[in-house]
Design an enzyme around this catalytic site. Structure first.
Site, short mmCIF file in Angstrom:
data_model
loop_
_atom_site.label_atom_id
_atom_site.label_comp_id
_atom_site.label_asym_id
_atom_site.label_seq_id
_atom_site.Cartn_x
_atom_site.Cartn_y
_atom_site.Cartn_z
N TYR A 191 0.83 -1.21 0.00
CA TYR A 191 0.00 0.00 0.00
C TYR A 191 0.87 1.27 0.00
O TYR A 191 0.34 2.36 -0.18
CB TYR A 191 -0.95 0.03 1.21
CG TYR A 191 -1.84 -1.19 1.38
CD1 TYR A 191 -1.99 -2.12 0.35
CD2 TYR A 191 -2.53 -1.41 2.57
CE1 TYR A 191 -2.79 -3.24 0.52
CE2 TYR A 191 -3.34 -2.53 2.74
CZ TYR A 191 -3.44 -3.44 1.71
OH TYR A 191 -4.24 -4.56 1.89
N HIS A 232 1.53 -11.60 2.73
CA HIS A 232 0.38 -11.01 2.02
C HIS A 232 -0.30 -12.01 1.08
O HIS A 232 -1.53 -12.06 1.00
CB HIS A 232 0.86 -9.79 1.22
CG HIS A 232 -0.22 -8.80 0.94
ND1 HIS A 232 0.00 -7.46 0.91
CD2 HIS A 232 -1.53 -8.94 0.68
CE1 HIS A 232 -1.13 -6.82 0.63
NE2 HIS A 232 -2.07 -7.71 0.49
#
Ligand SMILES: NC(=O)c1ccc[n+]([C@@H]2O[C@H](COP(=O)([O-])OP(=O)(O)OC[C@H]3O[C@@H](n4cnc5c(N)ncnc54)[C@H](OP(=O)(O)O)[C@@H]3O)[C@@H](O)[C@H]2O)c1
Length: 271
Positions: free
Chosen positions: A57, A118
């Site tokens: 992000y 992730h």
């Protein structure tokens, strides 16, 4: 706020905020980082303490900045970040270490509450290799809890079997229309907390109409019904909004109880 006890005896808030477009130009995922903390400060003011970020992000520094600006003690927050599976980050143990240290530096914190892989890597053995590095960071006290994201049952089972420190949580896509019920059940059977992402944004219009009808009975909104349902099912939820009213709506989900009948209707959507 309600909390769940993880398998390492630490607690996690059942509801937090996603952040994947926070602190970015036009709130676009790939947008330039603006370091604007407005959305996050608004969420924190409303009572959100679990904050979900990730290296991908690019906004860990924005999260760290907002936490400081809030004036609330670091210990009251539950910060999640994630290491990408891509080779650049995980091909060697040294790279995994380097990027975890970078997360700590970007967040400007001396520990991270929860750190996730992730996405699964290309094999179970590779997942375990990266996991071993994460375990070392728990031993060092720099990460409190470790978990995974987007792992299927097979990948999770392998890690549970071979890990020294069991994953506390698996974060995956879950919403009415795609609950991933068997993965939820598998997590719960193994004392791994299921955490839903994209609880709201992926719901189609037809499903939304069903949820709106249910919500009327409780004088609530469709999003509140979804989040209440998921929390009641034992999931941790991380809805994200740039809108203060939506942020309020999404945290105001604890003061009603869905009927058994409505729970069954929602559970069956998409199955
Ligand atoms: N592990 C992974 O691979 C993975 C993948 C995707 C996401 N995530 C994490 O999960 C978080 C949540 O996912 P997400 O941000 O993609 O989707 P989401 O939280 O399901 O939905 C966000 C969207 O829903 C809208 N919304 C929020 N609350 C609403 C409400 N009460 N009423 C109507 N609309 C509402 C928001 O618009 P407004 O801003 O206008 O309210 C926004 O467009 C992410 O931010 C990220 O932290 C993880």
């Amino acid at each position: 706020m309600k909390y769940l006890k993880m398998n390492n005896d630490l607690s996690i808030p059942v509801l937090g905020t996603g952040t994947n477009t926070f602190g970015k130009e036009n709130n676009i995922f790939s947008g330039k980082i603006t370091y604007d903390t407005l959305e996050l400060l608004s969420a924190i003011k409303l009572g959100y303490r679990l904050i979900d970020t990730a290296i991908m992000y690019r906004n860990e520094a924005v999260i760290g900045k907002a936490v400081k600006e809030s004036g609330i003690d670091r210990s009251e927050f539950f910060i999640t970040s994630k290491i990408p599976a891509d080779k650049e980050y995980t091909d060697t143990d040294e790279n995994v270490e380097k990027y975890i240290y970078r997360s700590l530096k970007e967040l400007d914190m001396n520990y991270i509450d929860l750190y996730l892989i992730h996405f699964p890597l290309e094999s179970n053995e590779e997942n375990l290799r990266v996991w071993r590095v994460l375990e070392e960071f728990v031993k060092k006290g720099l990460i409190k809890s470790i978990g995974v994201s987007n792992f299927n049952e097979n990948q999770l089972a392998y890690l549970i079997k071979h890990s020294h420190i069991k994953p506390v949580l698996n974060q995956f896509q879950s919403y009415p229309g795609k609950h991933q019920q068997s993965l939820i059940d598998f997590c719960k059977e193994n004392n791994v907390i299921p955490e839903a992402y994209q609880s709201l944004t992926k719901i189609d219009d037809k499903t939304k109409d069903i949820l709106i009808e249910i919500a009327k009975v409780y004088n609530k909104t469709w999003s509140q019904v979804v989040l209440n349902y998921q929390i009641n099912e034992g999931l941790v939820v991380i809805p994200k909004s740039h809108n203060k009213d939506h942020q309020f709506e999404n945290i105001d989900v604890f003061n009603f109880e869905l009927s058994e009948k409505d729970i069954e209707i929602i559970k069956k959507i998409g199955s």
